[in-house]
Write an enzyme that holds these catalytic residues in place. Structure first.
Site, PDB file in Angstrom:
ATOM      1  N   SER A 124      13.406   6.676   6.068  1.00 18.10           N
ATOM      2  CA  SER A 124      12.447   5.781   5.414  1.00 18.10           C
ATOM      3  C   SER A 124      13.116   4.486   4.990  1.00 18.10           C
ATOM      4  O   SER A 124      14.302   4.474   4.649  1.00 18.10           O
ATOM      5  CB  SER A 124      11.865   6.486   4.174  1.00 18.10           C
ATOM      6  N   TYR A 149      12.995  11.383  -4.025  1.00 15.74           N
ATOM      7  CA  TYR A 149      12.530  11.464  -2.624  1.00 15.74           C
ATOM      8  C   TYR A 149      13.406  10.563  -1.744  1.00 15.74           C
ATOM      9  O   TYR A 149      13.938  10.999  -0.718  1.00 15.74           O
ATOM     10  CB  TYR A 149      11.057  11.036  -2.534  1.00 15.74           C
ATOM     11  N   LYS A 153      16.321  11.308   1.428  1.00 16.20           N
ATOM     12  CA  LYS A 153      16.339  10.672   2.758  1.00 16.20           C
ATOM     13  C   LYS A 153      17.733  10.091   3.036  1.00 16.20           C
ATOM     14  O   LYS A 153      18.294  10.244   4.117  1.00 16.20           O
ATOM     15  CB  LYS A 153      15.281   9.568   2.847  1.00 16.20           C
TER      16      LYS A 153
HETATM   17  C1  WQD Z   1       2.301   0.568  -1.148  1.00 17.81           C
HETATM   18  C2  WQD Z   1       1.925  -0.553  -2.115  1.00 17.81           C
HETATM   19  C3  WQD Z   1       1.999   0.104  -4.423  1.00 17.81           C
HETATM   20  C4  WQD Z   1      -1.291   2.919  -4.323  1.00 17.81           C
HETATM   21  C5  WQD Z   1       6.242   5.103  -0.195  1.00 17.81           C
HETATM   22  C6  WQD Z   1       7.596   5.665   0.150  1.00 17.81           C
HETATM   23  C7  WQD Z   1       7.899   5.430   1.614  1.00 17.81           C
HETATM   24  C8  WQD Z   1       6.820   6.006   2.495  1.00 17.81           C
HETATM   25  C9  WQD Z   1       5.427   5.534   2.039  1.00 17.81           C
HETATM   26  C10 WQD Z   1       6.327   8.353   2.034  1.00 17.81           C
HETATM   27  C11 WQD Z   1       2.821  -0.586  -3.355  1.00 17.81           C
HETATM   28  C12 WQD Z   1       0.578  -0.283  -4.006  1.00 17.81           C
HETATM   29  C13 WQD Z   1      -0.339   1.996  -3.943  1.00 17.81           C
HETATM   30  C14 WQD Z   1      -2.352   2.534  -5.214  1.00 17.81           C
HETATM   31  C15 WQD Z   1      -1.426   0.306  -5.271  1.00 17.81           C
HETATM   32  N1  WQD Z   1       7.031   7.397   2.615  1.00 17.81           N
HETATM   33  N2  WQD Z   1      -0.419   0.715  -4.408  1.00 17.81           N
HETATM   34  N3  WQD Z   1      -2.364   1.235  -5.648  1.00 17.81           N
HETATM   35  O1  WQD Z   1       5.484   3.042  -2.304  1.00 17.81           O
HETATM   36  O2  WQD Z   1       5.610   1.362  -0.360  1.00 17.81           O
HETATM   37  O3  WQD Z   1       6.246   3.724   0.057  1.00 17.81           O
HETATM   38  O4  WQD Z   1       5.267   5.745   0.616  1.00 17.81           O
HETATM   39  O5  WQD Z   1       5.178   8.607   2.269  1.00 17.81           O
HETATM   40  O6  WQD Z   1       9.135   6.042   1.902  1.00 17.81           O
HETATM   41  O7  WQD Z   1       8.575   4.967  -0.585  1.00 17.81           O
HETATM   42  O8  WQD Z   1       3.853   3.157  -0.357  1.00 17.81           O
HETATM   43  O9  WQD Z   1       1.389   3.284  -0.189  1.00 17.81           O
HETATM   44  O10 WQD Z   1       2.528   4.209  -2.266  1.00 17.81           O
HETATM   45  O11 WQD Z   1       2.412   1.760  -1.935  1.00 17.81           O
HETATM   46  O12 WQD Z   1      -1.474  -0.854  -5.695  1.00 17.81           O
HETATM   47  O13 WQD Z   1      -3.243   3.341  -5.588  1.00 17.81           O
HETATM   48  O14 WQD Z   1       0.610  -0.332  -2.586  1.00 17.81           O
HETATM   49  O15 WQD Z   1       2.271  -0.363  -5.734  1.00 17.81           O
HETATM   50  O16 WQD Z   1       3.014  -1.936  -3.734  1.00 17.81           O
HETATM   51  P1  WQD Z   1       5.323   2.738  -0.851  1.00 17.81           P
HETATM   52  P2  WQD Z   1       2.491   3.179  -1.202  1.00 17.81           P
END
Ligand code: WQD
Length: 340
Positions: A124, A149, A153
């Protein structure tokens, strides 16, 4: 010869199994169904017309894994099986280290004993933490990830590099950016389990009226519209990259260690609000949202430099954000017919 796909009924796993079967690989799936459901296997068969072998057990059950290697001529592995909820990992660190690392080590024990190579690891972009420069290259210095998590990785990568070097095996570390979307058949996609952590599944459920409104975690980031930026890559393009990475390893007949590392993204960043807008435009729906405080541990921006995968795998992401988000809505419509 068969490819072992652990977590092969999960989100990325199931889409990769489809592409492996479409490329005439024999597939053996081990999945404990903790984050997936059996109907996905049937739908994989409907999409491909082929039937992968399936074993429903936890990879920590080493004795059962040995039986799979005894029963099949395994010639490679794509290892998806892992817990992946960033927030949950902070409150259950021991469960995450045990599950994500013990299962990996159990597979490597079999590989070591039986002289097997061609190991693809689901890594990731989180291993980069908040990188200092954009776009992120594979040789960008790694930072200790904020989440347990992410640490599993990074530790997984280190374990595999040591495995490859000590036993002269071939491995490929695939660093995903943000996978989104569903198969064009709408028969497989990201299964909603509990309240979605990730952005796109939450947007999908908000548009469907399952969630009242989307919480946008922060609009005070130093970005164009103040919301955080990520590289959202379409799941089928990501799955195709796995087949390309596997074919590259299998075509390499060198007897020394091979350690491939690839960033898998689109090379383009999109903000949270851009994703919301694109979803509304692509599907002619509304996604109500409210601006909230930042989420603990989030980084501001991450998007990939994808030159290396294009050059060495002859692969690039082909699907636009809007096209990917259209498949998400079709998947939600399919789920509604299943009352899931
Ligand atoms: C994306 C953006 C949130 C939800 C993580 C892991 C990565 C991968 C994907 C695991 C961020 C914003 C999110 C919400 C929001 N693997 N957001 N409201 O955190 O970039 O990556 O998940 O699955 O390894 O690190 O992904 O989709 O959670 O967030 O505003 O309800 O969307 O703050 O900026 P992330 P995400």
């Amino acid at each position: 010869m068969a490819i072992l796909v652990t977590g092969g009924l999960g989100y990325i796993g199931s889409h990769t199994v489809v592409e492996l079967l479409n490329n005439n690989f024999e597939v053996v799936i081990v999945d404990d169904l903790s984050h997936s459901e059996r109907f996905i296997l049937k739908n994989i068969e409907e999409i491909t017309g082929k039937k992968p072998v399936f074993y429903p057990f936890d990879l920590k059950r080493k004795e059962l894994l040995t039986q799979v290697f005894d029963a099949h001529e395994i010639d490679g592995c794509i290892n998806f099986a892992a817990f992946k909820a960033v927030g949950e990992s902070q409150v259950k660190p021991v469960d995450y280290y045990e599950n994500n690392l013990f299962s990996l080590i159990n597979i490597l024990q079999e590989f070591k004993e039986r002289g097997i190579s061609n190991f693809i690891f689901s890594s990731s972009c989180t291993v980069y933490g908040q990188a200092d420069e954009m776009p992120i290259h594979e040789n960008t210095p790694l930072k200790m990830p904020e989440s347990v998590y992410g640490k599993t990785k990074q530790m997984g990568e280190e374990i595999l590099i040591d495995f490859a070097k000590a036993y002269h095996r071939k491995i490929s570390l695939l660093r995903y950016f943000n996978p989104i979307g569903a198969h064009p058949s709408a028969k497989i996609g990201e299964l909603p389990i509990g309240v979605p952590n990730n952005l796109v599944p939450f947007v999908m459920q908000t548009a469907a009226g399952i969630r009242e409104k989307l919480n946008v975690w922060g609009n005070d980031y130093p970005t164009e519209d103040g919301t955080a930026v990520r590289d959202y890559i379409y799941i089928v393009d990501l799955a195709k990259a796995h087949v390309a990475a596997l074919k590259k390893l299998m075509a390499d007949d060198s007897d020394h260690a091979v350690v491939d590392i690839f960033n898998l993204g689109t090379g383009k960043g999109s903000s949270v609000l851009e994703v919301v807008k694109a979803f509304e435009t692509a599907n002619d729906v509304k996604v109500p949202y409210q601006i909230c405080d930042r989420r603990e541990g989030d980084i501001t921006i991450a998007y990939a430099n994808v030159d290396k995968a294009q050059k060495e795998l002859n692969w690039k992401s082909e699907t636009s954000l809007e096209e990917a988000l259209r498949t998400v809505w079709q998947w939600q419509k399919y789920l509604e017919t299943r009352n899931t």
